[in-house]
Motif scaffolding. Sequence first.
Motif, PDB file in Angstrom:
ATOM      1  N   VAL A   8       0.597   3.960  -0.382  1.00  0.00           N
ATOM      2  CA  VAL A   8      -0.299   2.927   0.146  1.00  0.00           C
ATOM      3  C   VAL A   8      -1.747   3.254  -0.202  1.00  0.00           C
ATOM      4  O   VAL A   8      -2.507   2.370  -0.609  1.00  0.00           O
ATOM      5  N   TYR A  45      -6.495  -1.913   8.478  1.00  0.00           N
ATOM      6  CA  TYR A  45      -6.580  -2.243   7.056  1.00  0.00           C
ATOM      7  C   TYR A  45      -7.815  -3.073   6.715  1.00  0.00           C
ATOM      8  O   TYR A  45      -8.543  -2.743   5.789  1.00  0.00           O
ATOM      9  N   ILE A  60       0.187  -3.927  -1.822  1.00  0.00           N
ATOM     10  CA  ILE A  60       0.961  -3.013  -0.976  1.00  0.00           C
ATOM     11  C   ILE A  60       2.384  -3.543  -0.835  1.00  0.00           C
ATOM     12  O   ILE A  60       3.354  -2.807  -1.005  1.00  0.00           O
ATOM     13  N   LEU A  61       2.497  -4.823  -0.539  1.00  0.00           N
ATOM     14  CA  LEU A  61       3.807  -5.455  -0.346  1.00  0.00           C
ATOM     15  C   LEU A  61       4.686  -5.280  -1.579  1.00  0.00           C
ATOM     16  O   LEU A  61       5.842  -4.864  -1.476  1.00  0.00           O
ATOM     17  N   LEU A  76       5.777  -1.586  -1.999  1.00  0.00           N
ATOM     18  CA  LEU A  76       6.799  -1.192  -1.021  1.00  0.00           C
ATOM     19  C   LEU A  76       8.161  -1.749  -1.413  1.00  0.00           C
ATOM     20  O   LEU A  76       9.167  -1.035  -1.354  1.00  0.00           O
ATOM     21  N   PHE A 118       4.697  -8.972   7.037  1.00  0.00           N
ATOM     22  CA  PHE A 118       3.600  -8.136   6.560  1.00  0.00           C
ATOM     23  C   PHE A 118       2.265  -8.592   7.129  1.00  0.00           C
ATOM     24  O   PHE A 118       1.386  -7.775   7.380  1.00  0.00           O
ATOM     25  N   ILE A 162       1.090  -6.845  10.279  1.00  0.00           N
ATOM     26  CA  ILE A 162       0.778  -5.413  10.203  1.00  0.00           C
ATOM     27  C   ILE A 162      -0.718  -5.236  10.009  1.00  0.00           C
ATOM     28  O   ILE A 162      -1.308  -5.831   9.121  1.00  0.00           O
ATOM     29  N   PHE A 215      -1.590   1.499   8.963  1.00  0.00           N
ATOM     30  CA  PHE A 215      -0.553   2.267   8.289  1.00  0.00           C
ATOM     31  C   PHE A 215       0.608   2.622   9.215  1.00  0.00           C
ATOM     32  O   PHE A 215       1.764   2.588   8.806  1.00  0.00           O
ATOM     33  N   GLN A 237       1.891   0.914  11.598  1.00  0.00           N
ATOM     34  CA  GLN A 237       2.769  -0.245  11.691  1.00  0.00           C
ATOM     35  C   GLN A 237       3.541  -0.441  10.383  1.00  0.00           C
ATOM     36  O   GLN A 237       4.703  -0.838  10.409  1.00  0.00           O
ATOM     37  N   THR A 238       2.906  -0.162   9.268  1.00  0.00           N
ATOM     38  CA  THR A 238       3.578  -0.261   7.971  1.00  0.00           C
ATOM     39  C   THR A 238       4.755   0.701   7.934  1.00  0.00           C
ATOM     40  O   THR A 238       5.865   0.344   7.542  1.00  0.00           O
ATOM     41  N   LEU A 256       8.740  -0.419   7.677  1.00  0.00           N
ATOM     42  CA  LEU A 256       9.516   0.031   6.526  1.00  0.00           C
ATOM     43  C   LEU A 256      10.658   0.946   6.959  1.00  0.00           C
ATOM     44  O   LEU A 256      11.779   0.836   6.453  1.00  0.00           O
TER      45      LEU A 256
END
Length: 83
Positions: A15, A32, A46-47, A50, A63, A66, A69, A71-72, A76
């Motif tokens: 990321v 973010y 980012i999407l 990932l 997404f 979110i 990070f 939460q990301t 995931l």
Amino acid sequence: MTTATLDKEELRELVADALDVELEELTDDAHYVETLGVDSLMGLEILVQLEKRFGVKISEEEFGQITNFGQTFNLLNAKISHV
């Protein structure tokens, strides 16, 4: 059958690279948009990264909810554990 595990620091590196920010800046709670200045194009990058790296599908709606990070990682991790 083995369950996939997600390495948090590996994800942080991916990321940070996608956002072109220093690893130290990408804390779990760093917002973010407000803290890191992420715009919609960076979010899309980012999407894509990932989905490509982990082979999961994340909807834009998921997404869009979110903001950091941590939460990301949680999203995931949940996606990977259901693969």
